[in-house]
Design an enzyme around this catalytic site. Structure first.
Site, PDB file in Angstrom:
ATOM      1  N   HIS A  63       2.519 119.269 -38.388  1.00  0.00           N
ATOM      2  CA  HIS A  63       1.301 118.472 -38.279  1.00  0.00           C
ATOM      3  C   HIS A  63       1.569 117.070 -38.816  1.00  0.00           C
ATOM      4  O   HIS A  63       2.660 116.795 -39.342  1.00  0.00           O
ATOM      5  CB  HIS A  63       0.125 119.143 -38.997  1.00  0.00           C
ATOM      6  N   HIS A  65       0.185 115.101 -41.193  1.00  0.00           N
ATOM      7  CA  HIS A  65      -0.052 114.607 -42.548  1.00  0.00           C
ATOM      8  C   HIS A  65       1.239 113.971 -43.088  1.00  0.00           C
ATOM      9  O   HIS A  65       2.344 114.425 -42.797  1.00  0.00           O
ATOM     10  CB  HIS A  65      -0.509 115.734 -43.475  1.00  0.00           C
ATOM     11  N   ASP A  67       2.898 113.913 -45.828  1.00  0.00           N
ATOM     12  CA  ASP A  67       3.931 114.649 -46.561  1.00  0.00           C
ATOM     13  C   ASP A  67       4.808 115.503 -45.654  1.00  0.00           C
ATOM     14  O   ASP A  67       5.738 116.165 -46.120  1.00  0.00           O
ATOM     15  CB  ASP A  67       3.301 115.513 -47.667  1.00  0.00           C
TER      16      ASP A  67
END
Length: 309
Positions: A63, A65, A67
């Protein structure tokens, strides 16, 4: 086949855990490495391993995000500086193509190798060749997040060379044809079916690597009978409400997924930085093992062999 944990932390880097990235070493199987997520400083972690960026063949993003993707542009550039010329394929949710193209464009990064970016969607096969199948399902997270199921295709059985020698068939090119299951005629006129001279089929391995998610049934499906399941465990079991509100899982929920899926082993990763030190690690591990005894807690630079069956 080895799993190499490059980053096992959640959200932000910490001294003892960097953010998410896992390498699946397939050096024996196909002479390459597949990378799952590429958080900030992943390439720095790689410097302390035997992983060569030029060997990275595919990158699978769970995904978008930060991080999980902020290390991607730098690694792509480094792979080029290392002289890689072989193609690299990136798989990820819608938006990954724009992220890669814009960061490379704005940083004036010119790659010397072909880069292919493929956006993935729910419940599809994103890759298949004569060795592996990779399937994805959408999980439950604040933004589109996916889990990957890597299936190694069954391998043919071992050629029964002793049996061939017993009937007077000497080693040579014919052995290769028989190993491939072909039907061949030998010099004395006999016709041999390769399938009659092969041992039992060797079952392929299954590895499930899931992105950030709440407890959900999709995770069970992706992990069914997996030899290795990698599941996030951002929070301890007493933080179930917090985990739900932040679209994450607890140690116990990850263990429950492994139990329901009949997985062989479970590796917990994406651990919140609130848990530090050996005592906290043992607590998290004990919580998971109370539900699923074959649970393990990953740490940065851990290499996990996945032996052939």
């Amino acid at each position: 086949m080895n799993l190499y944990f490059l980053g096992t932390g959640a959200g932000l880097p910490a001294k003892h855990r960097n953010v998410s990235s896992i390498a699946l070493e397939l050096l024996e199987e196909r002479g390459s490495i597949w990378l799952f997520d590429c958080g900030e400083a992943t390439q720095h972690r790689i410097l302390y391993t035997n992983i060569k960026p030029a060997k990275i063949e595919k990158i699978f993003i769970t995904h978008l995000h930060g991080d999980h993707i902020y290390g991607l542009p730098g690694l792509l550039g480094t792979r080029s500086f290392h002289g890689a010329e072989s193609p690299l394929v990136i798989y990820g949710p819608p938006g990954i193509k724009a992220f890669v193209e814009q960061t490379l464009k704005l940083s004036f990064t010119h790659l010397k190798y072909p880069l292919i970016t493929k956006e993935i969607f729910d419940d599809e096969t994103v890759f298949e060749d004569d060795q592996f199948i990779v399937k994805v399902k959408k999980l439950e997270h604040g933004i589109p997040s996916f889990g990957y199921r890597i299936i190694e295709k069954d391998l043919p059985g071992t050629l029964l060379a002793d049996r061939l020698k017993e009937i007077g068939v000497k080693p040579g090119p014919i052995y290769k044809k028989l190993k491939n299951g072909e039907t061949v005629q030998i010099a004395d006129g006999r016709v041999l079916n390769g399938k009659d001279f092969l041992g039992p089929v060797k079952k392929g391995r299954i590895v499930s690597i899931l992105g950030d998610t709440r407890y959900c049934k999709q995770s069970v499906g992706l992990s069914k009978d997996a030899d290795v399941l990698v599941h996030e465990a951002t929070f301890a079991k007493d933080e179930e409400l917090l985990a739900y509100n932040y679209f994450h899982s607890t140690t116990v929920q990850a263990a429950q997924i492994a139990l329901e899926a009949n997985a062989k082993t479970l590796w917990l990763t994406h651990i919140s930085s609130r848990y530090q030190g050996e005592e906290d690690c043992q607590m998290l591990l004990a919580e998971a093992r109370a539900v699923f005894p074959e649970a393990n807690l990953a740490h940065d630079f851990l290499c996990v062999p996945i032996p052939k069956k």
